[in-house]
Design an enzyme around this catalytic site. Structure first.
Site, PDB file in Angstrom:
ATOM      1  N   GLU A  24       0.844  -1.338  -0.035  1.00 47.87           N
ATOM      2  CA  GLU A  24       0.065  -0.130  -0.078  1.00 47.87           C
ATOM      3  C   GLU A  24       0.890   1.339   0.013  1.00 47.87           C
ATOM      4  O   GLU A  24       1.810   1.536   0.823  1.00 47.87           O
ATOM      5  CB  GLU A  24      -0.798   0.031   1.361  1.00 47.87           C
ATOM      6  CG  GLU A  24      -2.412   0.165   1.114  1.00 47.87           C
ATOM      7  CD  GLU A  24      -2.859  -0.726   0.152  1.00 47.87           C
ATOM      8  OE1 GLU A  24      -3.025  -0.455  -1.204  1.00 47.87           O
ATOM      9  OE2 GLU A  24      -3.643  -1.708   0.557  1.00 47.87           O
ATOM     10  N   THR A  26       3.149   2.163  -1.984  1.00 44.41           N
ATOM     11  CA  THR A  26       4.339   1.882  -2.438  1.00 44.41           C
ATOM     12  C   THR A  26       4.297   2.112  -3.891  1.00 44.41           C
ATOM     13  O   THR A  26       5.484   2.516  -4.530  1.00 44.41           O
ATOM     14  CB  THR A  26       4.793   0.274  -2.321  1.00 44.41           C
ATOM     15  OG1 THR A  26       3.743  -0.395  -2.814  1.00 44.41           O
ATOM     16  CG2 THR A  26       5.101  -0.163  -0.955  1.00 44.41           C
ATOM     17  N   GLY A 112     -15.995   4.933  -2.740  1.00 46.92           N
ATOM     18  CA  GLY A 112     -15.431   5.305  -1.357  1.00 46.92           C
ATOM     19  C   GLY A 112     -15.165   4.204  -0.489  1.00 46.92           C
ATOM     20  O   GLY A 112     -15.060   4.364   0.832  1.00 46.92           O
ATOM     21  N   GLY A 114     -12.546   1.924  -1.052  1.00 46.13           N
ATOM     22  CA  GLY A 114     -11.204   1.402  -1.150  1.00 46.13           C
ATOM     23  C   GLY A 114     -10.993   0.347  -2.269  1.00 46.13           C
ATOM     24  O   GLY A 114     -10.023  -0.158  -2.347  1.00 46.13           O
ATOM     25  N   GLU A 150      -6.775  11.346 -13.450  1.00 50.72           N
ATOM     26  CA  GLU A 150      -7.004  11.468 -11.851  1.00 50.72           C
ATOM     27  C   GLU A 150      -6.328  12.684 -11.340  1.00 50.72           C
ATOM     28  O   GLU A 150      -6.514  13.389 -10.454  1.00 50.72           O
ATOM     29  CB  GLU A 150      -6.714  10.196 -11.369  1.00 50.72           C
ATOM     30  CG  GLU A 150      -7.293  10.143  -9.841  1.00 50.72           C
ATOM     31  CD  GLU A 150      -7.918   9.042  -9.372  1.00 50.72           C
ATOM     32  OE1 GLU A 150      -8.309   8.100 -10.186  1.00 50.72           O
ATOM     33  OE2 GLU A 150      -7.925   8.859  -8.172  1.00 50.72           O
ATOM     34  N   ASP A 162      -3.994   1.287  -9.203  1.00 53.48           N
ATOM     35  CA  ASP A 162      -5.494   0.876  -9.598  1.00 53.48           C
ATOM     36  C   ASP A 162      -5.768   1.019 -10.930  1.00 53.48           C
ATOM     37  O   ASP A 162      -6.552  -0.183 -11.523  1.00 53.48           O
ATOM     38  CB  ASP A 162      -6.250   1.993  -8.856  1.00 53.48           C
ATOM     39  CG  ASP A 162      -6.009   2.165  -7.573  1.00 53.48           C
ATOM     40  OD1 ASP A 162      -5.271   1.319  -6.925  1.00 53.48           O
ATOM     41  OD2 ASP A 162      -6.492   3.413  -6.934  1.00 53.48           O
ATOM     42  N   TYR A 212      -3.872  11.781   1.117  1.00 58.41           N
ATOM     43  CA  TYR A 212      -3.151  11.080   0.252  1.00 58.41           C
ATOM     44  C   TYR A 212      -2.027  12.014  -0.254  1.00 58.41           C
ATOM     45  O   TYR A 212      -0.963  11.530  -0.300  1.00 58.41           O
ATOM     46  CB  TYR A 212      -4.192  10.810  -0.669  1.00 58.41           C
ATOM     47  CG  TYR A 212      -3.376   9.733  -1.806  1.00 58.41           C
ATOM     48  CD1 TYR A 212      -3.420   8.384  -1.546  1.00 58.41           C
ATOM     49  CD2 TYR A 212      -2.875  10.238  -2.893  1.00 58.41           C
ATOM     50  CE1 TYR A 212      -2.981   7.565  -2.466  1.00 58.41           C
ATOM     51  CE2 TYR A 212      -2.184   9.357  -3.827  1.00 58.41           C
ATOM     52  CZ  TYR A 212      -2.220   7.915  -3.551  1.00 58.41           C
ATOM     53  OH  TYR A 212      -1.758   7.357  -4.498  1.00 58.41           O
TER      54      TYR A 212
HETATM   55  C1  GLA Z   1      -5.287   4.802  -3.901  1.00 57.19           C
HETATM   56  C2  GLA Z   1      -4.177   5.249  -5.215  1.00 57.19           C
HETATM   57  C3  GLA Z   1      -3.172   4.172  -5.517  1.00 57.19           C
HETATM   58  C4  GLA Z   1      -2.243   3.761  -4.338  1.00 57.19           C
HETATM   59  C5  GLA Z   1      -3.344   3.183  -3.183  1.00 57.19           C
HETATM   60  C6  GLA Z   1      -2.614   2.875  -1.676  1.00 57.19           C
HETATM   61  O1  GLA Z   1      -5.807   3.369  -4.549  1.00 57.19           O
HETATM   62  O2  GLA Z   1      -5.245   5.454  -6.157  1.00 57.19           O
HETATM   63  O3  GLA Z   1      -2.467   4.585  -6.576  1.00 57.19           O
HETATM   64  O4  GLA Z   1      -1.624   4.571  -3.949  1.00 57.19           O
HETATM   65  O5  GLA Z   1      -4.223   4.388  -2.769  1.00 57.19           O
HETATM   66  O6  GLA Z   1      -1.824   1.853  -1.938  1.00 57.19           O
END
Ligand code: GLA
Length: 377
Positions: A24, A26, A112, A114, A150, A162, A212
């Site tokens: 996460e 990374t 929302g 995750g 994004e 993602d 973030y």
């Molecule tokens: C969000 C971001 C990803 C990643 C995760 C954390 O989902 O879009 O790029 O950084 O958080 O791992």
């Protein structure tokens, strides 16, 4: 909306959400991640219309829509519209083949939570338009332009995980992605007799997007300071724990902890890939609990609801491991649960969570699934 009366889609595309087994935060630190798509997805039904610049997008799920003039794309005040607008803007920067289209969007992917409904929205549209207008863009271009959308239109400086997972995933596998070289491997995932159960906290603290970007900046601050001592360092990917310790006195406690987490999390991805290949399930579970500890205490992107559910899982011997998955501040916890104990686990977790927070959680099993694709109906 007008177009709905005579809508007859030429193309239907579905684009999935994702889980990340481990790794996460990374991705934007040029490290490794281990995500896969899940069955829940967003569906896009598309047709060209007679105009060369007028587009209609309607969300059946939320019963709301908007019109777009391709010659006048700009940021909207309505958040979800920006995912669409960003993709259109990024496509029109690299191709002039886009024309007017009508699109209906339907989703069974909770937002929302995750599970990256944002990447699914971006990538599904990009993939669909690439097919509809024969733009000739590669999958990697679709991934990258969705990520940039994004950044520019939504304002989250996200990494590439993602969008990559949404487009490139393969059923029954996780993707071991090196976010620096973009080289990747598919690793088969066999957890039998365990299942992947998600518990949706149903909270998504609205700090998420600003915090973030702050985490990303904190990592960059760390790199800038470490580089003074180790000029070869470009990202936290190039730093190990002993280098970090040598620089500790020059770093604030906060930045030190952020860097410490990222370095350890990267190591955990590599250990996890090995555990998966060897089907060493106890190690796999232990890594998840360890990761959550770091997410909560060092990187500080958890929340009391996620912490509660992970602690609850830890007490249950039928759960091998658990952690919050995704960007943070709520969303889902990912739990590796023995197949004979799934129902009991969901019931007891739901009851405790309700007693504690007054919230009815949502629980579901996920299976590693394929990436964005055309729906053959
Ligand atoms: C969000 C971001 C990803 C990643 C995760 C954390 O989902 O879009 O790029 O950084 O958080 O791992």
């Amino acid at each position: 909306m007008h177009f709905l009366k005579h809508f007859s889609p030429e193309l239907v595309v579905k684009s999935p959400g994702r889980i990340n087994l481990i790794g996460e935060h990374t991705d934007y630190n040029m490290g490794y991640v281990l995500p896969t798509a899940i069955e829940k997805n967003i569906k896009f039904s598309l047709q060209k219309n007679d105009s060369d610049h007028h587009c209609n997008v309607y969300s059946r799920t939320y019963d709301t829509g908007f019109e777009i003039d391709l010659n006048k794309i700009s940021v909207s005040r309505v958040e979800w519209e920006n995912y669409i607008l960003g993709v259109l803007y990024e496509i029109s920067k690299i191709s002039n083949e886009l024309g007017g289209f009508d699109c209906i969007v339907e989703s069974n992917l909770p937002t929302g939570s995750g599970l990256s409904s944002s990447a699914a929205l971006e990538c599904g549209l990009a993939f669909g338009l690439n097919e509809l207008f024969g733009l000739g863009l590669t999958k990697l271009q679709l991934v990258q332009l969705s990520q940039t959308a994004e950044h520019t239109y939504v304002g989250t400086q996200c990494g590439i995980m993602d969008q990559f997972a949404s487009v490139m995933s393969k059923a029954g596998h996780v993707i071991m992605l090196d976010c620096r070289s973009l080289k990747y491997d598919y690793i088969p995932i066999d957890l039998f007799p365990y299942r992947i159960i998600l518990l949706n906290t149903k909270v998504s603290h609205n700090l998420a997007s600003s915090e973030y970007n702050t985490r990303k900046e904190e990592c960059e601050q760390g790199v800038a300071i470490i580089r003074k001592q180790f000029p070869q360092v470009d990202s936290l990917r190039d730093v190990n724990q002993s280098m970090l310790e040598e620089c500790k006195n020059n770093l604030s406690q906060k930045v030190y902890l952020r860097c410490k987490f990222i370095i350890a999390e990267n190591e955990r991805v590599i250990k996890m890939a090995k555990a998966l290949k060897e089907k060493d399930l106890p190690t796999l579970g232990g890594l998840l609990y360890e990761a959550h500890e770091g997410i909560s205490r060092q990187y500080e992107v958890s929340c009391k609801e996620s912490d509660f559910l992970v602690a609850f899982s830890k007490k249950n011997s039928n759960v091998l491991g658990a952690r919050q998955t995704g960007g943070g501040f709520g969303g889902c916890t990912l739990n590796i649960v023995h197949q004979d104990a799934v129902l009991e686990f969901i019931e007891s977790a739901s009851k405790s969570y309700k007693d504690k927070f007054g919230i009815q959680l949502e629980a579901f099993e996920v299976k590693p699934s394929g990436g964005t694709s055309i729906v053959v109906e």
